[in-house]
Design a protein around this motif. Structure first.
Motif: not given
Length: 232
Positions: A75-90
């Motif tokens: 879910w988080i990665l879907q949002a970052l993809r749709d934003n076109g920016t951002g990186h997730l650290y899990s």
């Protein structure tokens, strides 16, 4: 001035991002089916609110403590993809998530660290713009992140804590009890769509979803025990 996370704000986000959310829900639905057959922890509304807050705030750095099988991660990665920016650290002690997150979601926007977050504190970015916590649900773990992790984070970031309100009140000596007491001491409000704790919020958001034709469930459970607040 930081945005208050409340029912009016969440309702506005549902209406603003209804089209994108509809598309993401169908992508997530496919992950629940074979061959991935992903095991989903988050219920629909709390997952959607997480996505909506991420879309609005457009974070460059997101920290996720606790991935398990990867439902929240996707879910988080879907949002970052749709934003076109951002990186997730899990971060998680188990690595089930690595086998479940599609490569097209993870490539270039995801870093996973296996191990206890308490032993990897220095690896957790203190530049996070968004914090998601769904790991050990003990009072001890809550005291750890209140004392050690949250002070490293920047004030004003949206923060999510899962599994707080499975009932009208959290059980004593649990993560939820500790976090709620800390928020009260901080005089910091939170939002929840928990059906047990805040049935009026749960019902209002379901009405919004029906009006937007987003009501077909992804999963059966409708507890939505997560709380959302802005870190002070």
């Amino acid at each position: 001035m930081h945005q208050t996370i409340d029912i009016d704000h969440i309702t506005r986000l549902y209406r603003t991002y209804a089209h994108d959310l509809d598309q993401v829900r169908e992508k997530q639905r496919k992950l629940l089916a074979p061959p991935t057959s992903l095991k989903a922890q988050l219920d629909d509304i709390e997952a959607e609110i997480t996505y909506l807050l991420l879309r609005e705030t457009r974070p460059e750095t997101v920290v996720e403590i606790g991935t398990f099988h990867g439902w929240s991660t996707t879910w988080i990665l879907q949002a970052l993809r749709d934003n076109g920016t951002g990186h997730l650290y899990s971060y998680d002690i188990v690595d089930h998530v690595v086998r479940n997150v599609p490569e097209q979601l993870s490539t270039g926007r995801w870093t996973f660290t296996q191990g206890d977050a308490r032993e990897n504190l220095e690896k957790i970015p203190d530049t996070a713009d968004f914090l998601f916590i769904d790991a050990a649900h003990s009072a001890r773990f809550a005291r750890w992140y209140i004392q050690h992790l949250l002070p490293r984070m920047r004030p004003g970031i949206p923060t999510c804590v899962h599994d707080v309100f499975h009932g009208r009140r959290p059980l004593p000596f649990t993560e939820g009890a500790v976090v709620l007491r800390w928020l009260a001491d901080q005089e910091n409000a939170y939002f929840t769509a928990s059906r047990a704790h805040a049935p009026e919020m749960y019902d209002r958001l379901n009405d919004v979803k029906r009006n937007l034709t987003l009501s077909h469930p992804l999963k059966d459970s409708q507890d939505n025990p997560m709380i959302f607040f802005t870190l002070r």
